[in-house]
Design an enzyme around this catalytic site. Sequence first.
Site, PDB file in Angstrom:
ATOM      1  N   HIS A 128      -5.374 -11.059   1.912  1.00 48.26           N
ATOM      2  CA  HIS A 128      -6.770 -11.322   1.523  1.00 48.26           C
ATOM      3  C   HIS A 128      -7.211 -12.502   2.307  1.00 48.26           C
ATOM      4  CE1 HIS A 128      -6.479  -8.275  -2.159  1.00 48.26           C
ATOM      5  NE2 HIS A 128      -6.718  -7.767  -0.819  1.00 48.26           N
ATOM      6  N   LYS A 169      -2.066  -0.898   7.838  1.00 44.29           N
ATOM      7  CA  LYS A 169      -3.348  -1.353   7.769  1.00 44.29           C
ATOM      8  C   LYS A 169      -3.719  -2.665   8.808  1.00 44.29           C
ATOM      9  CE  LYS A 169      -7.629  -2.247   5.004  1.00 44.29           C
ATOM     10  NZ  LYS A 169      -8.042  -2.316   3.743  1.00 44.29           N
ATOM     11  N   ARG A 197       0.889  -1.178  -0.091  1.00 43.92           N
ATOM     12  CA  ARG A 197       0.056  -0.127  -0.051  1.00 43.92           C
ATOM     13  C   ARG A 197       0.790   1.509   0.239  1.00 43.92           C
ATOM     14  NH1 ARG A 197      -2.149  -3.750   3.701  1.00 43.92           N
ATOM     15  NH2 ARG A 197      -4.289  -4.518   2.717  1.00 43.92           N
ATOM     16  N   ARG A 222      -0.605  -0.927  -6.503  1.00 47.12           N
ATOM     17  CA  ARG A 222      -0.749  -2.234  -6.058  1.00 47.12           C
ATOM     18  C   ARG A 222      -1.518  -3.057  -6.740  1.00 47.12           C
ATOM     19  NH1 ARG A 222      -0.951  -4.520  -0.682  1.00 47.12           N
ATOM     20  NH2 ARG A 222      -3.038  -5.587   0.027  1.00 47.12           N
ATOM     21  N   TYR A 234     -10.393  -7.791  -6.382  1.00 48.32           N
ATOM     22  CA  TYR A 234      -9.668  -6.531  -6.125  1.00 48.32           C
ATOM     23  C   TYR A 234      -8.701  -5.885  -7.194  1.00 48.32           C
ATOM     24  CZ  TYR A 234      -5.724  -3.953  -3.833  1.00 48.32           C
ATOM     25  OH  TYR A 234      -5.171  -2.900  -3.075  1.00 48.32           O
ATOM     26  N   HIS A 294      -3.703   3.313  -5.108  1.00 53.60           N
ATOM     27  CA  HIS A 294      -3.981   2.047  -4.869  1.00 53.60           C
ATOM     28  C   HIS A 294      -3.877   1.419  -6.346  1.00 53.60           C
ATOM     29  CE1 HIS A 294      -4.439   0.110  -1.244  1.00 53.60           C
ATOM     30  NE2 HIS A 294      -5.716  -0.533  -1.742  1.00 53.60           N
TER      31      HIS A 294
END
Length: 181
Positions: A155, A64, A40, A132, A164, A129
């Site tokens: 994930h 995160k 990230r 990523r 994603y 993002h």
Amino acid sequence: MTSVEPIRDKKQIELVKRILKENGIRDYLLFLMGINVGLRISDILKLKVKDVKDKKYVTIKEQKSGKIKRFPITDSYKTTLEDYIIDKHTDEWLFPSQKGDKPITRIQAYRIINNACLKAGIMTNIGTHTLRKTFGYHFYQETKDVALLQCIFNHSAPSITLRYIGINQDIIDTSLRAFAL
């Protein structure tokens, strides 16, 4: 809030690289690391020179998730990184702001990425993002290993990883285009 997309076209990635390289090595390295490590942006921006100097691996605590993550310094950005930090002090931010002793902000990183993508003619939804997701999209296209990518991204399920990086939508779009009654 609109979801951002990966950069799917490798020619567009190369064009963005050229544009950013003209802006300066800092912005170019930010993009290179972003698309080659899968972190990230908040974790990339926290790096200091000492985190990467004379190392084969970088170890961080993800902001995160709070999990420890280790990733290799790969050939895809190693030379650029070494050239960039050669004269830097170990306590300097890897991506310093011009406004004092702090790293660039997420907003500034967005401006850098977005402006370069616009100059490259990329009209999809772009954000920090995107880096990523671009990593994930191309990693999956090359390896087809959703389980490993799921692990890299932390994930909880393969379906989340595929959604994603936009693979589910690509599959749906392709299937619907070919479908006819």
